[in-house]
Design an enzyme around this catalytic site. Structure first.
Site, mmCIF file in Angstrom:
data_model
loop_
_atom_site.group_PDB
_atom_site.id
_atom_site.type_symbol
_atom_site.label_atom_id
_atom_site.label_comp_id
_atom_site.label_asym_id
_atom_site.label_seq_id
_atom_site.Cartn_x
_atom_site.Cartn_y
_atom_site.Cartn_z
ATOM 1 N N HIS A 95 -15.131 38.905 -14.871
ATOM 2 C CA HIS A 95 -14.036 39.526 -14.463
ATOM 3 C C HIS A 95 -13.578 38.746 -13.149
ATOM 4 O O HIS A 95 -12.382 38.710 -12.814
ATOM 5 C CB HIS A 95 -13.941 40.802 -14.379
ATOM 6 C CG HIS A 95 -14.077 41.422 -15.613
ATOM 7 N ND1 HIS A 95 -14.592 42.588 -16.125
ATOM 8 C CD2 HIS A 95 -13.701 41.014 -17.067
ATOM 9 C CE1 HIS A 95 -14.698 42.819 -17.339
ATOM 10 N NE2 HIS A 95 -13.951 41.878 -17.936
ATOM 11 N N HIS A 104 -11.599 39.472 -27.972
ATOM 12 C CA HIS A 104 -12.796 40.414 -28.150
ATOM 13 C C HIS A 104 -11.998 41.391 -26.837
ATOM 14 O O HIS A 104 -12.962 41.484 -25.913
ATOM 15 C CB HIS A 104 -13.914 39.943 -27.846
ATOM 16 C CG HIS A 104 -14.241 38.914 -29.117
ATOM 17 N ND1 HIS A 104 -14.237 37.777 -29.147
ATOM 18 C CD2 HIS A 104 -15.244 39.209 -30.217
ATOM 19 C CE1 HIS A 104 -14.326 37.266 -30.215
ATOM 20 N NE2 HIS A 104 -15.446 38.099 -31.045
ATOM 21 N N SER A 130 -10.983 43.324 -19.174
ATOM 22 C CA SER A 130 -10.259 42.225 -19.240
ATOM 23 C C SER A 130 -8.649 42.580 -19.608
ATOM 24 O O SER A 130 -7.847 42.036 -18.935
ATOM 25 C CB SER A 130 -10.693 41.015 -19.991
ATOM 26 O OG SER A 130 -10.982 41.462 -21.259
ATOM 27 N N GLU A 188 -9.196 43.436 -31.125
ATOM 28 C CA GLU A 188 -10.339 44.224 -31.118
ATOM 29 C C GLU A 188 -10.625 44.517 -32.671
ATOM 30 O O GLU A 188 -9.623 45.276 -33.369
ATOM 31 C CB GLU A 188 -10.226 45.254 -30.375
ATOM 32 C CG GLU A 188 -11.155 46.324 -30.167
ATOM 33 C CD GLU A 188 -12.477 45.826 -30.036
ATOM 34 O OE1 GLU A 188 -12.927 45.121 -28.892
ATOM 35 O OE2 GLU A 188 -13.404 46.273 -30.757
ATOM 36 N N ASP A 209 -10.273 40.064 -36.671
ATOM 37 C CA ASP A 209 -11.386 39.146 -36.194
ATOM 38 C C ASP A 209 -10.708 38.162 -34.941
ATOM 39 O O ASP A 209 -9.879 37.305 -34.966
ATOM 40 C CB ASP A 209 -11.955 38.490 -37.039
ATOM 41 C CG ASP A 209 -12.958 37.464 -36.707
ATOM 42 O OD1 ASP A 209 -13.817 37.790 -36.258
ATOM 43 O OD2 ASP A 209 -12.847 36.374 -37.303
ATOM 44 N N GLY A 210 -11.444 38.267 -33.695
ATOM 45 C CA GLY A 210 -10.806 37.525 -32.704
ATOM 46 C C GLY A 210 -11.197 35.821 -33.065
ATOM 47 O O GLY A 210 -10.088 35.272 -32.292
ATOM 48 N N ASP A 229 -14.916 36.589 -25.613
ATOM 49 C CA ASP A 229 -15.881 37.304 -24.782
ATOM 50 C C ASP A 229 -16.448 38.296 -25.884
ATOM 51 O O ASP A 229 -16.381 39.632 -26.021
ATOM 52 C CB ASP A 229 -15.118 38.090 -23.835
ATOM 53 C CG ASP A 229 -16.261 39.012 -23.209
ATOM 54 O OD1 ASP A 229 -17.173 38.859 -23.053
ATOM 55 O OD2 ASP A 229 -15.854 40.144 -22.549
HETATM 56 C C1 SAM Z 1 -17.849 42.130 -24.515
HETATM 57 S S1 SAM Z 1 -16.694 43.269 -25.419
HETATM 58 C C2 SAM Z 1 -15.230 42.942 -24.779
HETATM 59 C C3 SAM Z 1 -14.967 43.304 -23.249
HETATM 60 C C4 SAM Z 1 -13.624 42.886 -22.849
HETATM 61 N N1 SAM Z 1 -13.432 41.492 -23.208
HETATM 62 C C5 SAM Z 1 -13.541 42.924 -21.195
HETATM 63 O O1 SAM Z 1 -13.700 42.108 -20.675
HETATM 64 O O2 SAM Z 1 -13.321 44.143 -20.642
HETATM 65 C C6 SAM Z 1 -16.759 42.556 -26.835
HETATM 66 C C7 SAM Z 1 -16.028 43.490 -27.783
HETATM 67 O O3 SAM Z 1 -15.569 42.754 -29.010
HETATM 68 C C8 SAM Z 1 -15.306 43.602 -30.182
HETATM 69 N N2 SAM Z 1 -15.784 42.811 -31.294
HETATM 70 C C9 SAM Z 1 -16.752 42.431 -31.940
HETATM 71 N N3 SAM Z 1 -16.719 41.669 -32.921
HETATM 72 C C10 SAM Z 1 -15.298 41.325 -32.911
HETATM 73 C C11 SAM Z 1 -14.757 40.124 -33.760
HETATM 74 N N4 SAM Z 1 -15.135 39.670 -34.504
HETATM 75 N N5 SAM Z 1 -13.375 40.249 -33.265
HETATM 76 C C12 SAM Z 1 -12.864 40.949 -32.367
HETATM 77 N N6 SAM Z 1 -13.491 42.037 -31.648
HETATM 78 C C13 SAM Z 1 -14.678 42.081 -31.681
HETATM 79 C C14 SAM Z 1 -16.400 44.532 -29.937
HETATM 80 O O4 SAM Z 1 -16.083 45.976 -30.464
HETATM 81 C C15 SAM Z 1 -16.175 44.868 -28.282
HETATM 82 O O5 SAM Z 1 -15.310 45.719 -28.049
#
Ligand code: SAM
Length: 273
Positions: A18, A41, A91, A109, A134-135, A155
């Protein structure tokens, strides 16, 4: 999907990610043209550090809690944006605080409950679009943005065993669709082999202008631990490479063990991995 970021919010890895993200965004916002930010993500946006998840692991004690008391100058901006004693901004909240009218933030998400929390948090905000999807798929669907200026944070939770491969594939497709985009990819360093493979794959993919910013909390001798982490950046904006080293050094000084290290490198075939 077992991973919930609420257990880890504000830990040392989050602080590295961050602090660099805020600096990247600031560098991009120095230009007046509208900016699009994609957070593939996103998590839930902001975290209650008094909640059961955060207190159960206590990870933030080794992260943001070590920075909030008289932060070093290089971290002042990030710490000021990071929240209050009981809260840590992820983020989405960090980026939202920086957006100007005319800028836009898309948040993806996949977790149903976390996506719903995100929707409640930013309900009615015309500058934010939330997608429960899906991201990696969003990298194809949402790029290139009409603004033609974009910062993309990738992320993932590294829950999947093929996450490094998914990143390489996703970045390759996204960069081909949006070659001027600024891509920031967070990666963990438990042991070096997967990171070395990621770097090799990116060098081989011929994506130019790639740097890595890393903080090692300790040498990577025990692969069961998160020994460090980094952010790989494609097309780092003007000014960022000057701003990043003091940020990395300050993070190392506050968060790493005495044998820790920090640095910024340009990714080439010769980069030590
Ligand atoms: C490391 S955390 C993200 C933290 C956030 N970017 C931050 O910095 O505050 C990863 C997130 O990705 C989500 N996630 C997992 N697989 C995913 C996917 N294929 N597409 C989107 N989100 C996903 C999880 O549920 C989780 O909330």
């Amino acid at each position: 999907m077992n991973y919930r970021h609420a257990f880890h919010a504000g830990n040392a890895a989050d602080c590295v990610k961050h602090a660099l993200l805020v600096s990247l965004a600031r560098a991009m916002l120095a230009k007046p043209k509208p900016l699009f930010v994609l957070d593939t993500h996103a998590g839930i946006g902001s975290y209650d550090l008094t909640a059961a998840e955060a207190t159960r692991t206590g990870e933030f004690h080794n992260g943001i809690a070590k920075l909030r008391h008289s932060p070093p100058e290089a971290l002042e901006d990030f710490v000021a944006l990071s929240g209050t004693a009981d809260r840590y901004n992820g983020s989405p909240a960090l980026i939202r605080a920086l957006l100007r009218p005319g800028d836009r933030l898309a948040l993806c998400e996949l977790h149903k409950e976390d996506a719903a929390t995100l929707r409640r948090r930013f309900h009615g905000d015309p500058q934010i679009q939330i997608h429960q999807r899906d991201g990696y798929e969003a990298l194809t669907a949402l790029l290139p943005p009409p603004e033609r200026r974009g910062l993309i944070l990738i992320d993932p939770p590294f829950e999947r065993t093929d996450e490094f491969a998914a990143i390489t594939a996703g970045l390759g497709v996204a960069w081909r669709k949006f070659r001027t985009g600024v891509f920031a990819i967070w990666y963990p360093v438990k042991h070096r082999a997967p990171v070395r493979d990621l770097f090799d794959a990116i060098v081989t993919s011929a994506i130019p202008d790639v740097i890595t910013c890393e903080v090692m909390f300790r040498p990577p001798l025990d692969p069961a631990r998160l020994n460090g982490c980094g952010v790989l950046i494609v097309n780092a904006p003007y000014g960022f490479t000057t701003a990043a080293p003091p940020i990395l050094n300050a993070l190392r000084d506050r968060l790493a063990e005495p044998e820790g290290s920090a640095g910024i490198s340009v990714l080439t075939e010769e980069t030590p991995k």
